[in-house]
Scaffold this active site. Sequence first.
Site, short mmCIF file in Angstrom:
data_model
loop_
_atom_site.label_atom_id
_atom_site.label_comp_id
_atom_site.label_asym_id
_atom_site.label_seq_id
_atom_site.Cartn_x
_atom_site.Cartn_y
_atom_site.Cartn_z
N GLU A 126 0.85 -1.20 0.00
CA GLU A 126 0.00 0.00 0.00
C GLU A 126 0.89 1.24 0.00
O GLU A 126 2.11 1.14 0.19
CB GLU A 126 -0.96 -0.01 1.20
N HIS A 134 -9.03 10.24 2.38
CA HIS A 134 -8.68 9.13 1.48
C HIS A 134 -8.95 9.61 0.06
O HIS A 134 -9.98 10.22 -0.21
CB HIS A 134 -9.53 7.90 1.80
N ARG A 178 -0.62 9.64 1.05
CA ARG A 178 -2.07 9.74 0.88
C ARG A 178 -2.55 11.18 0.77
O ARG A 178 -3.46 11.48 -0.01
CB ARG A 178 -2.75 9.03 2.07
N HIS A 180 -11.36 10.29 6.22
CA HIS A 180 -11.22 8.84 6.37
C HIS A 180 -10.68 8.44 7.74
O HIS A 180 -11.03 7.39 8.27
CB HIS A 180 -10.26 8.37 5.28
N ARG A 223 -1.28 9.29 8.84
CA ARG A 223 -1.16 7.86 9.17
C ARG A 223 -0.74 7.04 7.96
O ARG A 223 -1.24 7.22 6.85
CB ARG A 223 -2.51 7.34 9.68
C1 SIN Z 1 -7.54 1.44 2.19
O1 SIN Z 1 -7.88 0.27 2.10
O2 SIN Z 1 -7.25 2.13 1.23
C2 SIN Z 1 -7.51 2.07 3.53
C3 SIN Z 1 -6.50 1.46 4.37
C4 SIN Z 1 -6.23 2.33 5.54
O3 SIN Z 1 -6.84 3.38 5.66
O4 SIN Z 1 -5.37 1.99 6.34
#
Ligand code: SIN
Length: 510
Positions: free
Chosen positions: A121, A237, A287, A345, A380
């Site tokens: 990620e 997000h 992010r 988010h 975060r």
């Molecule tokens: C996501 O699945 O994009 C969110 C994961 C997260 O916020 O840690």
Amino acid sequence: MSRDSRDVPAERVDVLVIGSGVAGLSVALGAAGRRVCVVTPQQLGFDGSSMLAQGGIAAAMGEDDSPGRHAGDTLAAGAGRCDPTQVARLTAAAPATVEWLAGLGCPLDRFEDGRLSLGLEAAHSRARIVHAGGDRSGALLMAALVQAIGKQESVSVRAGWRAVAPLLSASGVTGARVRARDGSLRDIHAGATVLATGGLTALFECYTGSPQADGGGHCFASEAGAALSDLEFVQFHPTAFAGAGSPSGAMPLLTEALRGAGARLRRRDGSLLFGLDDGEGGDLGPRDRVARAVHEASRSGGAFLDLRGGLAGRLAQSFPTAAALCRQQGIDPARELVPVSPAAHYHMGGITVDAAASTSVPGLYAVGEVACTGVHGANRLASNSLLEGLAFGRDLGQRLAASERLSPAVGGRFKVGAPVADMLAPDVHQRLGACLWRAVGPVRDAGGLLAGLAELEQLAFQVGDAPAAMARIRLAEVLLQAALRRTDSVGAHWRSDVNGAEAVPVLHAA
Ligand code: SIN
């Protein structure tokens, strides 16, 4: 604050857990053996944001990974605002936390040879995201925790109950006044009162997650006199499914793992938002940066996630939630682009706690998103939040289980706080949400923040003395003031009007 308590039925437990996401249930499991009561506003297993989580649990479990590397990525994402000691504690606890979940029977995604399948990620330097059921991690994790709770005789669950106000004595918080499912009030006295109520992002007009994350826990803590910190750090997000609002008002999420698996962000004209190698991670960059780019694009024609190519073919298998969302919205991801926009988010700020999850008021603890532990700093790192709720929640539960000081006097003198954590009236919620989105959305400036504060003052005048509404408005004010005071852009807090030097007027002290 009222003293009238004699007519309200009362009971006593050792540990009162308010909230039933991964953090609350981990506290309850850790403290099992003591008399634990979990209060949850609707239905166990379905309340809170945890069960909606599509991302997984970050843990350094790959051969080329280490907790130190995970900590390094967490500190980098946090933009210099993390507490390094807490980060080291969290990342070191991650592998054992995943093993604990596996031991509870959570069906973690694995290769045929039994090794964990680790995903990538944004802003992680290694593939280290542990999932369950592809993008159904939160739901499967919650199912495992709920099942484990069901086996604990010392843990009782009050579903449909809402903690509305703290019980306060000279020694601190001694429990909560709760509204039971039938509307009647009860007092639950406890040796330890744990807030695990989730964040405040549901106060924003555009948000992902649970509508219950509406700042009620923060208001409860403030009513008890507990300190809050880092309120200006709200994470947006980049890829909420635009135009697919749920009846609760929340926007469904298209997980970042889709971009980890090759999905690309495009503008309406088909051009890419990011080059593959722009030096900052491109589509998988920090992010906040990606959210701002999507914000900009969605205000000028629209932003889209491109799932075409190989990804669409394996969507149903690897990302069942995303596949179902596309189906519901009548979008064929093999041929069409999926509209996205940013949404609030996660909240990095919250109730100030120390490494023992203690707030500034004795007897009151906070875990999970409602707490500000310092692990997330100004931004975060993805998939560190389920981890935090699980690891720090379980740790707190175990320490409470071992504590010799969990014995509140029943029948002693106490006061009842105002019912600040009660439900918010829908019209106030809606006006507050629009104001917050305009004033403290992904991009902020002094003019917007001052206008927002004026709007809140007007709203406060209109709601009069409704305690839950007033408490949320005051919480929003403190958030806006914090954003106004922070004149540099750091992490998720982006000020378009200053570069860190210019002072701006502050209307009220926080
Ligand atoms: C996501 O699945 O994009 C969110 C994961 C997260 O916020 O840690």
